[in-house]
Design a protein around this motif. Structure first.
Motif, PDB file in Angstrom:
ATOM      1  N   LEU A  78     -54.985 -50.632 -24.448  1.00  0.00           N
ATOM      2  CA  LEU A  78     -54.689 -49.534 -25.371  1.00  0.00           C
ATOM      3  C   LEU A  78     -55.248 -48.210 -24.855  1.00  0.00           C
ATOM      4  O   LEU A  78     -54.659 -47.142 -25.100  1.00  0.00           O
ATOM      5  N   ASP A  79     -56.348 -48.258 -24.118  1.00  0.00           N
ATOM      6  CA  ASP A  79     -56.890 -47.028 -23.532  1.00  0.00           C
ATOM      7  C   ASP A  79     -55.962 -46.478 -22.453  1.00  0.00           C
ATOM      8  O   ASP A  79     -55.876 -45.256 -22.260  1.00  0.00           O
ATOM      9  N   VAL A  80     -55.295 -47.362 -21.738  1.00  0.00           N
ATOM     10  CA  VAL A  80     -54.288 -46.899 -20.775  1.00  0.00           C
ATOM     11  C   VAL A  80     -53.179 -46.160 -21.523  1.00  0.00           C
ATOM     12  O   VAL A  80     -52.736 -45.078 -21.100  1.00  0.00           O
ATOM     13  N   LEU A  81     -52.720 -46.727 -22.639  1.00  0.00           N
ATOM     14  CA  LEU A  81     -51.685 -46.055 -23.433  1.00  0.00           C
ATOM     15  C   LEU A  81     -52.160 -44.701 -23.938  1.00  0.00           C
ATOM     16  O   LEU A  81     -51.413 -43.716 -23.916  1.00  0.00           O
ATOM     17  N   ARG A  82     -53.416 -44.640 -24.400  1.00  0.00           N
ATOM     18  CA  ARG A  82     -53.938 -43.373 -24.908  1.00  0.00           C
ATOM     19  C   ARG A  82     -54.015 -42.320 -23.802  1.00  0.00           C
ATOM     20  O   ARG A  82     -53.674 -41.158 -24.014  1.00  0.00           O
ATOM     21  N   ALA A  83     -54.504 -42.751 -22.619  1.00  0.00           N
ATOM     22  CA  ALA A  83     -54.608 -41.808 -21.505  1.00  0.00           C
ATOM     23  C   ALA A  83     -53.231 -41.280 -21.114  1.00  0.00           C
ATOM     24  O   ALA A  83     -53.060 -40.085 -20.849  1.00  0.00           O
ATOM     25  N   GLY A 133     -50.600 -41.151 -23.075  1.00  0.00           N
ATOM     26  CA  GLY A 133     -50.050 -40.354 -24.166  1.00  0.00           C
ATOM     27  C   GLY A 133     -50.651 -38.966 -24.254  1.00  0.00           C
ATOM     28  O   GLY A 133     -49.952 -38.002 -24.591  1.00  0.00           O
ATOM     29  N   ARG A 134     -51.951 -38.846 -23.947  1.00  0.00           N
ATOM     30  CA  ARG A 134     -52.611 -37.543 -24.041  1.00  0.00           C
ATOM     31  C   ARG A 134     -52.288 -36.648 -22.845  1.00  0.00           C
ATOM     32  O   ARG A 134     -52.329 -35.423 -22.950  1.00  0.00           O
ATOM     33  N   HIS A 135     -52.012 -37.254 -21.711  1.00  0.00           N
ATOM     34  CA  HIS A 135     -51.741 -36.482 -20.491  1.00  0.00           C
ATOM     35  C   HIS A 135     -50.488 -37.057 -19.819  1.00  0.00           C
ATOM     36  O   HIS A 135     -50.558 -37.606 -18.716  1.00  0.00           O
ATOM     37  N   PRO A 136     -49.331 -36.946 -20.478  1.00  0.00           N
ATOM     38  CA  PRO A 136     -48.125 -37.619 -19.973  1.00  0.00           C
ATOM     39  C   PRO A 136     -47.687 -37.136 -18.594  1.00  0.00           C
ATOM     40  O   PRO A 136     -47.283 -37.949 -17.755  1.00  0.00           O
ATOM     41  N   ASP A 137     -47.763 -35.842 -18.339  1.00  0.00           N
ATOM     42  CA  ASP A 137     -47.323 -35.336 -17.031  1.00  0.00           C
ATOM     43  C   ASP A 137     -48.246 -35.831 -15.914  1.00  0.00           C
ATOM     44  O   ASP A 137     -47.776 -36.221 -14.838  1.00  0.00           O
ATOM     45  N   ALA A 138     -49.549 -35.810 -16.184  1.00  0.00           N
ATOM     46  CA  ALA A 138     -50.501 -36.288 -15.179  1.00  0.00           C
ATOM     47  C   ALA A 138     -50.329 -37.790 -14.937  1.00  0.00           C
ATOM     48  O   ALA A 138     -50.432 -38.262 -13.796  1.00  0.00           O
ATOM     49  N   ALA A 139     -50.052 -38.546 -16.004  1.00  0.00           N
ATOM     50  CA  ALA A 139     -49.848 -39.982 -15.849  1.00  0.00           C
ATOM     51  C   ALA A 139     -48.597 -40.271 -15.026  1.00  0.00           C
ATOM     52  O   ALA A 139     -48.610 -41.143 -14.138  1.00  0.00           O
ATOM     53  N   PRO A 152     -57.852 -32.188  -9.665  1.00  0.00           N
ATOM     54  CA  PRO A 152     -57.226 -32.646 -10.912  1.00  0.00           C
ATOM     55  C   PRO A 152     -56.441 -33.948 -10.749  1.00  0.00           C
ATOM     56  O   PRO A 152     -56.383 -34.756 -11.688  1.00  0.00           O
ATOM     57  N   ARG A 153     -55.838 -34.160  -9.590  1.00  0.00           N
ATOM     58  CA  ARG A 153     -55.076 -35.396  -9.395  1.00  0.00           C
ATOM     59  C   ARG A 153     -56.007 -36.619  -9.336  1.00  0.00           C
ATOM     60  O   ARG A 153     -55.665 -37.683  -9.853  1.00  0.00           O
ATOM     61  N   GLU A 154     -57.156 -36.440  -8.711  1.00  0.00           N
ATOM     62  CA  GLU A 154     -58.124 -37.538  -8.686  1.00  0.00           C
ATOM     63  C   GLU A 154     -58.706 -37.779 -10.078  1.00  0.00           C
ATOM     64  O   GLU A 154     -58.962 -38.919 -10.468  1.00  0.00           O
ATOM     65  N   ALA A 155     -58.896 -36.704 -10.831  1.00  0.00           N
ATOM     66  CA  ALA A 155     -59.355 -36.854 -12.212  1.00  0.00           C
ATOM     67  C   ALA A 155     -58.334 -37.627 -13.035  1.00  0.00           C
ATOM     68  O   ALA A 155     -58.683 -38.488 -13.853  1.00  0.00           O
ATOM     69  N   ALA A 156     -57.041 -37.335 -12.826  1.00  0.00           N
ATOM     70  CA  ALA A 156     -55.989 -38.049 -13.547  1.00  0.00           C
ATOM     71  C   ALA A 156     -55.963 -39.518 -13.151  1.00  0.00           C
ATOM     72  O   ALA A 156     -55.752 -40.402 -14.001  1.00  0.00           O
ATOM     73  N   TYR A 157     -56.155 -39.787 -11.853  1.00  0.00           N
ATOM     74  CA  TYR A 157     -56.215 -41.181 -11.385  1.00  0.00           C
ATOM     75  C   TYR A 157     -57.350 -41.917 -12.095  1.00  0.00           C
ATOM     76  O   TYR A 157     -57.155 -43.020 -12.623  1.00  0.00           O
ATOM     77  N   ALA A 158     -58.539 -41.308 -12.102  1.00  0.00           N
ATOM     78  CA  ALA A 158     -59.695 -41.963 -12.720  1.00  0.00           C
ATOM     79  C   ALA A 158     -59.471 -42.188 -14.211  1.00  0.00           C
ATOM     80  O   ALA A 158     -59.814 -43.248 -14.756  1.00  0.00           O
ATOM     81  N   ARG A 159     -58.895 -41.208 -14.884  1.00  0.00           N
ATOM     82  CA  ARG A 159     -58.675 -41.308 -16.328  1.00  0.00           C
ATOM     83  C   ARG A 159     -57.706 -42.438 -16.669  1.00  0.00           C
ATOM     84  O   ARG A 159     -57.939 -43.227 -17.584  1.00  0.00           O
ATOM     85  N   LEU A 160     -56.619 -42.542 -15.931  1.00  0.00           N
ATOM     86  CA  LEU A 160     -55.592 -43.540 -16.220  1.00  0.00           C
ATOM     87  C   LEU A 160     -55.960 -44.911 -15.677  1.00  0.00           C
ATOM     88  O   LEU A 160     -55.692 -45.938 -16.316  1.00  0.00           O
ATOM     89  N   LEU A 161     -56.584 -44.963 -14.502  1.00  0.00           N
ATOM     90  CA  LEU A 161     -56.785 -46.233 -13.812  1.00  0.00           C
ATOM     91  C   LEU A 161     -58.104 -46.918 -14.135  1.00  0.00           C
ATOM     92  O   LEU A 161     -58.219 -48.128 -13.942  1.00  0.00           O
ATOM     93  N   THR A 162     -59.106 -46.198 -14.622  1.00  0.00           N
ATOM     94  CA  THR A 162     -60.383 -46.873 -14.900  1.00  0.00           C
ATOM     95  C   THR A 162     -60.199 -48.046 -15.851  1.00  0.00           C
ATOM     96  O   THR A 162     -60.637 -49.169 -15.542  1.00  0.00           O
ATOM     97  N   PRO A 163     -59.552 -47.887 -17.009  1.00  0.00           N
ATOM     98  CA  PRO A 163     -59.384 -49.064 -17.877  1.00  0.00           C
ATOM     99  C   PRO A 163     -58.464 -50.116 -17.274  1.00  0.00           C
ATOM    100  O   PRO A 163     -58.683 -51.320 -17.460  1.00  0.00           O
ATOM    101  N   ASP A 188     -47.247 -38.289 -12.810  1.00  0.00           N
ATOM    102  CA  ASP A 188     -47.543 -37.891 -11.429  1.00  0.00           C
ATOM    103  C   ASP A 188     -48.387 -38.952 -10.732  1.00  0.00           C
ATOM    104  O   ASP A 188     -48.142 -39.283  -9.560  1.00  0.00           O
ATOM    105  N   THR A 189     -49.379 -39.506 -11.437  1.00  0.00           N
ATOM    106  CA  THR A 189     -50.226 -40.548 -10.849  1.00  0.00           C
ATOM    107  C   THR A 189     -49.401 -41.767 -10.480  1.00  0.00           C
ATOM    108  O   THR A 189     -49.545 -42.324  -9.377  1.00  0.00           O
ATOM    109  N   LEU A 190     -48.533 -42.193 -11.387  1.00  0.00           N
ATOM    110  CA  LEU A 190     -47.703 -43.362 -11.101  1.00  0.00           C
ATOM    111  C   LEU A 190     -46.777 -43.080  -9.917  1.00  0.00           C
ATOM    112  O   LEU A 190     -46.598 -43.952  -9.040  1.00  0.00           O
TER     113      LEU A 190
END
Length: 545
Positions: A432-437, A439-445, A367-378, A447-449
């Protein structure tokens, strides 16, 4: 017979670049491949193939002979056929032969398949970028087709073959197929929910009427398209031929006259009751196609890093073989400062895109790698794709007036360099996609940061920047400062990626890009005794000149 005085004057021109192992001569890339446990010998063979003088010349020829649209034949029969130069077909055959179009999905790479394919994509782009459009789309479309297993099972054997078959035949009669996509329309562009193209149910399929403003690689065998159904915007697979073998009602209007990407065709197209099959649930078009979009965005970042590398390679090759004021350009302090700074940027690009590949690789199980990919891809697409045009321009300038001519490849590289920043979402869309990611998963974001900050701390204290990003993200000003958030996140991720890779350049990168005395232009940073190492890693010093 002696040569003329003017012919003798060629002694201080750098020789043609070619017959180089693009993999072995690229230490940042080779190190990334080694960290991933990849087959270095096989990748070196791939690097020699794409670095061969004949392969590099295919790139020139394909761009000097752009595709032509044949709407009708001489008797007025509808053709809707795009004619490509043989050089383009040769490049397509090479990249499909190396599996760049499908290897992540066909189990041909047993170790780190996303990273292994990324290396080959990075190398292929250096030979020629335009043909990578259908290659990337074919790979990404498989991701979307997973939402419709029966359709994927039907098409995958034809997609995953290593045979390129450009014949305009029904897909089931071909030895291999490619897939494209058509999403945007004149009135909507990025806002695909504003699409007006409509799908009407006809038994086990739909018929689509409408248009697409950009549909690249129009000779693909099928296209993922978005259209409005009763239940809302839906994704469909539209083949070039109907099940009875007749040509589908796909009518090309014209080919785009683009700034670059000349070898590749991008079309304006109309659909007049075109046959198509639904992919994913009705009304879930955006959700269905997002997997494809994410894979394409990853490819944009990888390919832009490859463009940076081939441009920098041409510059280093030139300055090692050109003398000015009784010294080689490579020994001139000001030139070394510029080129080494560009090489430092390449180190970060490569570390960052392969860190993202690792995240994508493990996203399903971690899940942590999934969060990284979701937030960092854009964010990574934003930074790498936007930094490439400036780097390519600086490489062009290293060749002086020669770099500005069409006789050498730097002008072509420069025209190509802005495309990936636009394709699959321009800068504001990524931010804006970074903001959306987040906003939708604030705890995961969060943690990733935090994890990025801890990794980066080995090289540089990014804490103050991270705190500023968090404050801005939680403020009412986040959308206006979206680019600050996106770039700041990507810069922290770059420092972290370099630190995790054990790069000796992590601190100097962070200090020059995030420190208090940073400047905008290459060559302004004081890289000290790191210059030689950086230049030699970008293009191995022992590489044939």
């Amino acid at each position: 017979m002696t040569s003329s005085f003017l012919e003798d004057a060629s002694f201080n021109q750098s020789p043609a670049f070619g017959d180089v192992d693009l993999f072995g001569a690229d230490r940042p890339l080779a190190d990334a491949a080694q960290r991933a446990g990849l087959d270095l010998a096989a990748l070196s063979a791939c690097g020699r193939d794409y670095g061969a003088a004949d392969t590099l010349d295919l790139g020139r020829v394909a761009n000097e002979n752009p595709p032509k649209l044949r709407i009708m034949d001489g008797k007025g029969n509808r053709l809707d056929f795009v004619e490509f130069h043989p050089a383009y077909h040769a490049l397509m055959a090479k990249s499909i032969g190396h599996g760049v179009h499908a290897s992540t999905h066909d189990s041909s790479d047993s170790i780190a398949p996303v990273s292994a394919r990324a290396v080959r994509l990075y190398l292929a782009t250096q030979a020629e970028s335009g043909h990578m459009c259908p290659i990337t789309m074919t790979h990404a479309c498989i991701g979307a087709l997973r939402s419709e297993p029966a359709v994927l099972a039907k098409w995958l054997p034809q997609i995953s073959t290593r045979t390129y078959d450009p014949r305009p035949l029904p897909w089931w009669e071909k030895k291999g197929v490619t897939l494209g996509m058509g999403m945007t329309e004149r009135q909507g562009g990025t806002d695909v929910r504003a699409n007006i193209t409509r799908a009407t149910a006809h038994g086990d399929h739909v018929e689509i009427s409408g248009h697409k403003w950009f549909m690249s690689a129009p000779m693909c065998d099928a296209f993922l398209v978005l259209a409005q159904a009763k239940g809302g915007l839906t994704c469909y697979l539209m083949p070039r031929h109907r099940p009875d073998g007749s040509q589908n009602a796909i009518r090309f209007q014209r080919l785009k006259d683009k700034l670059g990407n000349k070898s590749n065709a991008s079309s304006e197209v109309e659909f007049h009751g075109a046959y198509a099959e639904r992919v994913g649930a009705e009304g879930a078009g955006v959700r269905t196609i997002i997997e494809m979009v994410n894979l394409t965005r990853l490819d944009c970042a990888i390919a832009s890093a490859g463009q940076s590398r081939i441009a920098l390679t041409q510059a280093i090759h030139h300055i090692r073989n050109r003398s000015v004021f009784q010294r080689r350009l490579a020994d001139q302090p000001s030139m070394r400062a510029v080129v080494a700074d560009m090489a430092l940027e390449l180190e970060a690009q490569v570390a960052l895109v392969f860190r993202l590949c690792r995240a994508v690789e493990h996203a399903e199980s971690d899940p942590r790698e999934a969060a990284y990919a979701r937030l960092l891809t854009p964010a990574i697409k934003y930074m790498v794709c936007k930094s490439t045009p400036q780097l390519v321009y600086e490489a062009l300038e290293c060749l002086g007036g020669n770099g500005y001519t069409e006789d050498l490849p730097l002008a072509r590289y420069f025209r190509e360099s802005p495309l990936n920043a636009i394709w699959e979402g321009s800068g504001n869309v990524m931010a804006l996609d970074v903001l959306r990611a987040a906003g939708r998963h604030p705890d995961a974001a969060t943690d990733t940061l935090s994890r990025l900050v801890r990794s980066a701390a080995q090289a540089f204290n990014v804490g103050p920047l991270a705190q500023s990003l968090e404050r801005t993200l939680k403020s009412g000003d986040a959308e206006r400062r979206a680019r600050f958030l996106c770039e700041g996140l990507a810069k922290i991720a770059a420092v972290a990626a370099l630190a995790e890779a054990g790069s000796p350049f992590a601190t100097i990168y962070a200090d020059s890009r995030l420190g208090s005395t940073r400047f905008a232009q290459y060559g302004a940073a004081d890289l000290g005794d790191a210059e030689t190492g950086l230049m030699d890693r970008a293009l191995a010093a022992q590489c044939p000149h």
